[in-house]
Design a protein around this motif. Sequence first.
Motif, mmCIF file in Angstrom:
data_model
loop_
_atom_site.group_PDB
_atom_site.id
_atom_site.type_symbol
_atom_site.label_atom_id
_atom_site.label_comp_id
_atom_site.label_asym_id
_atom_site.label_seq_id
_atom_site.Cartn_x
_atom_site.Cartn_y
_atom_site.Cartn_z
ATOM 1 N N LEU A 170 31.309 39.675 44.661
ATOM 2 C CA LEU A 170 32.172 38.613 45.173
ATOM 3 C C LEU A 170 33.282 38.317 44.178
ATOM 4 C CD1 LEU A 170 32.879 36.320 47.175
ATOM 5 C CD2 LEU A 170 31.231 34.879 45.934
ATOM 6 N N VAL A 171 34.521 38.425 44.638
ATOM 7 C CA VAL A 171 35.694 38.067 43.841
ATOM 8 C C VAL A 171 36.308 36.824 44.473
ATOM 9 C CG1 VAL A 171 37.995 38.757 43.078
ATOM 10 C CG2 VAL A 171 36.139 40.443 43.147
ATOM 11 N N VAL A 172 36.334 35.723 43.740
ATOM 12 C CA VAL A 172 36.893 34.477 44.265
ATOM 13 C C VAL A 172 38.384 34.459 43.945
ATOM 14 C CG1 VAL A 172 36.768 31.961 44.242
ATOM 15 C CG2 VAL A 172 34.685 33.322 43.947
ATOM 16 N N ASP A 173 39.166 34.825 44.929
ATOM 17 C CA ASP A 173 40.622 34.929 44.772
ATOM 18 C C ASP A 173 41.220 35.139 46.155
ATOM 19 O OD1 ASP A 173 43.145 35.117 43.646
ATOM 20 O OD2 ASP A 173 42.529 36.561 42.092
ATOM 21 N N SER A 174 42.521 35.128 46.238
ATOM 22 C CA SER A 174 43.230 35.404 47.490
ATOM 23 C C SER A 174 43.997 36.710 47.352
ATOM 24 C CB SER A 174 44.216 34.269 47.825
ATOM 25 O OG SER A 174 43.539 33.050 48.011
ATOM 26 N N VAL A 175 44.056 37.466 48.428
ATOM 27 C CA VAL A 175 44.842 38.701 48.445
ATOM 28 C C VAL A 175 46.259 38.375 48.899
ATOM 29 C CG1 VAL A 175 45.094 40.990 49.498
ATOM 30 C CG2 VAL A 175 42.826 40.148 48.851
ATOM 31 N N THR A 176 47.221 38.801 48.124
ATOM 32 C CA THR A 176 48.617 38.513 48.448
ATOM 33 C C THR A 176 49.325 39.687 49.115
ATOM 34 O OG1 THR A 176 49.295 39.175 46.209
ATOM 35 C CG2 THR A 176 48.832 36.834 46.592
ATOM 36 N N ARG A 177 48.793 40.907 48.911
ATOM 37 C CA ARG A 177 49.438 42.072 49.517
ATOM 38 C C ARG A 177 48.461 43.236 49.558
ATOM 39 N NH1 ARG A 177 52.406 46.668 48.255
ATOM 40 N NH2 ARG A 177 54.022 47.192 49.775
ATOM 41 N N ILE A 178 48.554 44.007 50.630
ATOM 42 C CA ILE A 178 47.807 45.259 50.762
ATOM 43 C C ILE A 178 48.793 46.411 50.577
ATOM 44 C CG2 ILE A 178 46.431 46.711 52.295
ATOM 45 C CD1 ILE A 178 45.749 44.084 53.829
ATOM 46 N N GLY A 180 45.547 36.180 41.529
ATOM 47 C CA GLY A 180 45.264 36.105 40.098
ATOM 48 C C GLY A 180 45.862 37.232 39.280
ATOM 49 N N GLY A 181 46.531 38.169 39.960
ATOM 50 C CA GLY A 181 47.213 39.243 39.249
ATOM 51 C C GLY A 181 46.458 40.550 39.160
ATOM 52 N N ASP A 182 45.260 40.619 39.732
ATOM 53 C CA ASP A 182 44.491 41.859 39.688
ATOM 54 C C ASP A 182 44.905 42.809 40.807
ATOM 55 O OD1 ASP A 182 42.947 41.025 37.512
ATOM 56 O OD2 ASP A 182 41.533 39.983 38.833
ATOM 57 N N ARG A 183 44.760 44.101 40.530
ATOM 58 C CA ARG A 183 44.907 45.124 41.555
ATOM 59 C C ARG A 183 43.552 45.799 41.725
ATOM 60 N NH1 ARG A 183 50.151 46.242 42.982
ATOM 61 N NH2 ARG A 183 49.515 48.192 43.944
ATOM 62 N N ILE A 184 43.050 45.765 42.946
ATOM 63 C CA ILE A 184 41.716 46.294 43.228
ATOM 64 C C ILE A 184 41.859 47.480 44.174
ATOM 65 C CG2 ILE A 184 39.442 45.774 44.200
ATOM 66 C CD1 ILE A 184 39.924 42.845 43.434
ATOM 67 N N GLY A 185 41.347 48.623 43.763
ATOM 68 C CA GLY A 185 41.452 49.820 44.574
ATOM 69 C C GLY A 185 40.343 49.909 45.613
#
Length: 404
Positions: free
Chosen positions: A70-78, A89-94
């Motif tokens: 579980l990652v508590v954050d919002s996705v801003t772009r796919i 939060g600035g992370d990029r998750i593949g």
Amino acid sequence: MSTKNEVVVIGGGYAGVMAANRLTQRDDVRVTMINPRAVFVPRLRLHQLVGATHEAVVDYRDVLAEDVGLVVDSVTRIDAAGRTVQTAGGDRIGYDHLIYAVGSGAPTPQVPGAGEFAYPIATLEAARQLRSALFDTPGAAPVTVIGGGPTGIEAAAELAGRGRAVTLVCGRVLGAYLHPRARRTARKYLAALGATVVEGPGATVTAVTSDAVELGDGRPLTSAVTIWAAGFGVPDLAARSGLRTDAAGRLLTDETLTCIDDERIVAAGDSSAPSDLPFRMSAYTAYCLGAHAADTVLHRIAGEQPTPIDLAFPAMCLSFGRDAGIYQLGHKDETAMRLYFSGFAGKKLKEFACEAGIKHLATEARKPGAHHWFSDGKYRPEQLRTRRPEFAQAEISSPQIHNR
């Protein structure tokens, strides 16, 4: 290098949690769920949160499989081309596969003053803010609820049952899905709770001010607290990411729930529009679509052809405070039957539906692949042929119970 198939699920509601749990069937799949909250929100309870009869939160430990990250954050772009998501939060998750289950909320009202003076109720944060506003407002002050659908009806009934002076503005008709007989019962319950129902041609809202609601026929309604429970909206993440959506912003998919722009993206729940013909919103529909979305991903990982969705849920349940409810049965064409359960039986069925949703998620967490649902194999293909003929070739096979 990881040998795992990385699957990211965006959204931790009914659809997202069901999908994430179901994906854990395979040992070679690693699931990451991204959600802006650290708790699960059973939206069926938000009117109770406003009425201070339920907190409308469930610990994810009770409904989410232990193997799901579980990652508590919002996705801003796919980034579909790069197979990554960008978080606030600035992370990029593949990812290797992505399930889009961002859910729905209230749209920005287009009525003058509504965005400034009316309180939405469709999210946990909005419901908490509304409850706080009501706490600071005298109990005898008039409250106006705008919206004659399930959310508006249940919010009006809950607050009236708590002694509030409530007016429910329905627009055209109260509970459009209800059979006329059930609608009469709904009016009776609201009246018994002390709520006033305003419906008909002139009952459209033309403006909202700090202390009133103005109707289309010129009537002003004094309102110390105005609640906006009308309309439907989804996050614009898909559109911002360059993916095609329907007019409401739902991600367009085929009948397997696969994004029409990228087969590695699958959608589920309120934010999905299979064949531009979305299913009617409900918690049950959301978690069934979540299960099917997971099945589609699992089929692709296994090198198999995904199957089309076939799902029907011809029912609606409403609570009228804590003492009564209506459970409306319907035909497969989404029209209401004369048959419905009311009073104590309706209340118990409504409560059962609320609890069953949580139990289905918890069961899937312990036994991934356990959830199944009924389908008739007929109504959806007929809809496609008559309303979306361009998708008619994607007819659905006819198993009576779908289970991967």
